[in-house]
Scaffold this motif. Structure first.
Motif, PDB file in Angstrom:
ATOM      1  N   PHE A   1      42.864  70.773  13.381  1.00 57.06           N
ATOM      2  CA  PHE A   1      42.209  68.788  13.014  1.00 57.06           C
ATOM      3  C   PHE A   1      40.763  69.372  13.542  1.00 57.06           C
ATOM      4  O   PHE A   1      39.908  69.914  14.005  1.00 57.06           O
ATOM      5  CB  PHE A   1      42.813  68.331  14.088  1.00 57.06           C
TER       6      PHE A   1
ATOM      7  N   PHE B   1      38.335  65.564  12.957  1.00 54.37           N
ATOM      8  CA  PHE B   1      38.383  64.695  12.996  1.00 54.37           C
ATOM      9  C   PHE B   1      36.440  64.079  12.324  1.00 54.37           C
ATOM     10  O   PHE B   1      35.274  64.964  12.117  1.00 54.37           O
ATOM     11  CB  PHE B   1      38.851  63.682  14.388  1.00 54.37           C
TER      12      PHE B   1
ATOM     13  N   ARG C   1      37.258  75.434  16.947  1.00 59.44           N
ATOM     14  CA  ARG C   1      38.121  74.444  17.894  1.00 59.44           C
ATOM     15  C   ARG C   1      39.368  74.304  16.946  1.00 59.44           C
ATOM     16  O   ARG C   1      40.286  75.301  17.681  1.00 59.44           O
ATOM     17  CB  ARG C   1      37.670  73.639  18.715  1.00 59.44           C
TER      18      ARG C   1
ATOM     19  N   ASP D   1      39.254  64.623   8.783  1.00 63.32           N
ATOM     20  CA  ASP D   1      39.764  63.890   8.485  1.00 63.32           C
ATOM     21  C   ASP D   1      38.163  62.582   8.588  1.00 63.32           C
ATOM     22  O   ASP D   1      37.837  62.451   9.709  1.00 63.32           O
ATOM     23  CB  ASP D   1      40.802  62.712   9.296  1.00 63.32           C
TER      24      ASP D   1
END
Ligand SMILES: Nc1ncnc2c1ncn2[C@@H]1O[C@H](COP(=O)(O)OP(=O)(O)O)[C@@H](O)[C@H]1O
Ligand SMILES: [Mg+2]
Lengths: 379, 297
Positions: free
Chosen positions: B161, B163, B225, B237
């Protein structure tokens, strides 16, 4: 545990926060353990002087002035009674943590002195026992140290108006034993009392035949109260426990209020810390750390800081007591226990309650944690 | 090959994505179409790629079990999902009846105006949120049937992920923050993190705390990460929204390098056309629905 998400790294890198908690807990532990120490010493003294002697004999004291000879004869004649010994219970002043205290001095007929001492578990370690009818006394080693007395010194109200014990006695021997009681001549002590001129006995120590203590005490308890008062081991133990229960109840309520207030305050502080860290926990949850793992992490952090603080508090208490004992109390002949079970029991609620309160709030936060609400927030 | 029941070969679909939403031709009862049925960037090729890495030890045992269980391509499917938020009395429909299948490896862009449901869609596909209606199948697993813990573990093992904000842990150094993303936070992970940061031009920043880094550097650390668990699907995102042009390009370059190197699927939400320009397919969102799926090039 020692990884990048372990509590040691967190505490190390957030020393300010850890220190704030540590200082408060350390101070609380030191305060509570000091209260525990003072009350513990008070109760210990009480037990030593008011309860401990009665494990060896039952005391019979005249209600008015003298024990009626008929009563003395009937007690002595009981098969459970080994010996009915005229004895005057007196006390000598000592310095304690909480001010002046006392230790027992028993005045018994010289012929029975050695026997009496053996029965109460004491022995002569230096000097000699008081001679017959002479104002001499043998005192326990701890009392000698406490009062800075030496063999040959004089004690009693006539040399020191602050003294409890009447008369004027020369110290001729030093005793060892756990009861810390002194011994002196019955005849000499009697000559200093108000009843010196009246023949008769005002108080006795009744020793039971082996295995017959209960039976003897049962009989003694039937003696007419208007003539004599009887102090048995059971009754004294009970009276002591009533006193102690009241005191301990009071202590525990004070302790719990202190600890409760502290726990709420620390819990709120921790709650604030964790509120500020919800980003951290949120991103961890987002990238796939399970709630269980995050909870374990938070719990480890909380338990680590509270237990470290508690241990540090106890450690500092020991250190402080060491210093006080050496520089302040030793010169007054007062010994200071370094750390005992009482300190642990009294201070343990501090880390426990703080942990429980914090963990409850953290648990609430973490179970409601929605990682999306964290990653969606724009700042 | 796509498995039975979940894939409908569709001669008209010729890229890694197909969606359904407001389009009249995707009527009720129709199973949303999954990508194209074979050819150039074949489904079997994708799975073999992952299995191959697993055999070399890159993903370890978990990937092996995955490779055994999953002979198909990297994929995540949304079956007519809807997402509604309760909002002061009323209900806000962030997504309505959206069907979409993503097949890897590849690069899928999700575009659309603000509030059109891009993020919501991404969260559903990634298992960060549960749909109000419909269902999600990710890597062959019915998300609904997984426990919250299992959904977490799925994200941790197979998803990465990035963000809009880096969300680094403030008291950990750059390298330590990267290690957080590793399946096992051990010495080897530390070495891998430093190597990764080195490749991102952050070799000198390993020991720096987040506040000592620039915004672009922080976002690159966050990307590193996300790569530590060698994800099969990388969800991003608006990863470049807070970055300047140069940093944005650097970051996207990094994500593309990874997906090329590892045969992963990269799904990026962005309203920046330069970011999605290189996509194999662009899913265009509008008012909680898929308006169109474009295939640039
Ligand atoms: N937590 C929430 N509560 C209520 N409404 C929300 C919430 N999150 C998103 N929405 C609404 O859902 C819709 C889609 O949001 P989102 O998926 O974030 O759109 P995008 O990422 O395309 O900007 C928006 O109308 C938004 O207001
Ligand atoms: Mg969004």
């Amino acid at each position: 545990m020692f990884g990048v998400l372990g509590f040691p790294l967190y505490l190390l890198r957030n020393r300010g926060r850890a220190l704030a908690l540590l200082v408060v807990v350390v101070l609380a532990v030191m305060e509570v353990s000091t209260v525990a120490l003072l009350t513990g010493s008070m109760l210990g003294d009480l037990r030593l002087t008011m309860v401990a002697p009665f494990q060896y004999f039952t005391e019979i004291v005249a209600s008015d002035a003298l024990v009626p000879p008929s009563i003395a004869q009937s007690v002595a004649a009981q098969p459970q009674t080994k010996l009915l010994l005229p004895m005057i219970p007196e006390v000598i002043r000592v310095n304690t943590l909480i001010g002046p205290g006392t230790r027992n001095v028993f005045a018994v007929p010289t012929a029975f002195m050695t026997w009496f001492l053996r029965r109460i578990g004491e022995r002569l370690i230096i000097g000699r026992l008081p001679a017959a009818s002479v104002a001499e006394i043998a005192l326990p080693r701890r009392v000698m140290e406490n009062r800075h007395l030496r063999l040959g010194d004089m004690v009693g109200q006539q040399v020191d108006p602050n003294e409890w014990m009447p008369g004027e006695f020369r110290i001729v021997g030093i005793l060892g034993g756990t009861l810390n009681a002194g011994i002196t001549s019955y005849e000499a002590m009697r000559s200093f009392t108000a009843l010196a001129a009246v023949p008769g006995v005002a108080s006795y120590a009744a020793f039971a035949q082996p295995g017959s203590r209960r039976a003897m005490d049962a009989y003694l308890s039937t003696l007419p109260l208007d003539q004599v008062r009887v102090y048995t081991e059971g009754a004294e133990e009970q009276a002591y426990h009533q006193d102690v229960r009241m005191l301990d109840w009071l202590l525990w309520s004070i302790n719990l209020v202190t600890v409760g207030v502290l726990a709420v305050a620390m819990g709120l502080l921790n709650n604030l810390y964790y509120m500020q860290r919800m980003d951290e926990y949120g991103i961890l949850a987002a990238i796939g750390f399970t709630h269980g793992l995050l909870l374990r992490r938070a719990f480890a952090e909380v338990l680590a800081i509270t237990s470290i603080s508690w241990s540090a508090g106890l450690g500092l208490t020991v250190a402080l007591r060491g210093v006080l004992a050496r520089w302040l109390f030793a010169p007054h002949g007062i010994s200071l226990p370094s750390l005992d079970l009482r300190d642990i029991v009294f201070t343990l609620p501090i880390p426990l309650l703080i942990s429980v309160f914090t963990l409850a709030t953290v648990l609430r936060r973490l179970t409601r944690l929605d990682p999306v609400s964290v990653v969606e927030r724009r700042d | 090959m796509p498995r039975e029941g979940r894939a409908v070969p569709d001669a008209t679909a010729s890229s890694g994505v197909h969606g359904s939403g407001t389009q009249p031709e995707t009527g009720a009862g129709r199973v949303p179409v999954l990508g194209r049925p074979g050819a150039e960037r074949g489904a079997v090729g994708g799975a073999a790629e992952v299995a191959g890495r697993a055999r070399r030890g890159g993903l370890g045992r978990r990937a092996e079990s995955l490779a055994a269980a999953e002979s198909g391509p990297v994929e995540v499917v949304a079956h007519r999902v809807g997402l509604a938020y309760r909002e002061h009395g009323g209900v806000c429909h962030a997504l309505r009846d959206v069907g979409l299948g993503l097949r890897g490896p590849g690069f899928v862009g999700i575009a659309g105006p603000s509030g059109s449901g891009k993020s919501s869609l991404l969260y559903l596909l990634a298992g960060l949120k549960r749909p109000t209606t419909g269902r999600i199948v990710a890597l062959g697993r019915e998300m609904d049937q997984l426990s919250p813990t299992e959904r977490c573990l799925l994200r941790r093992r197979y998803f990465g992920f990035v963000f809009q904000q880096p969300f680094l842990i403030h008291f950990l150094t750059a390298a330590e923050n990267v290690v957080v993303g590793a399946p096992r936070r051990d010495r080897a992970a530390r070495g891998m993190a430093e190597a990764l940061l080195g490749r991102l031009g952050l070799a000198g920043c390993c020991g720096r705390l987040p506040h000592e880094l620039s915004g672009g550097q922080r976002q690159r650390v966050a990307a590193a990460r996300a790569l530590m668990n060698e994800p099969r699907i990388l969800f991003a995102d608006e990863p470049t929204a807070a970055l300047d042009r140069a940093s944005a390009e650097e970051l996207m370059g990094l994500l593309h390098d990874y997906r090329h190197g590892h045969g992963a699927l990269l799904a990026v939400v962005s309203h920046d056309e330069t970011v999605t320009a290189a996509a194999d397919a662009i899913v265009r969102m509008w008012d909680g629905r898929i308006r169109a799926i474009e295939r640039p090039g």
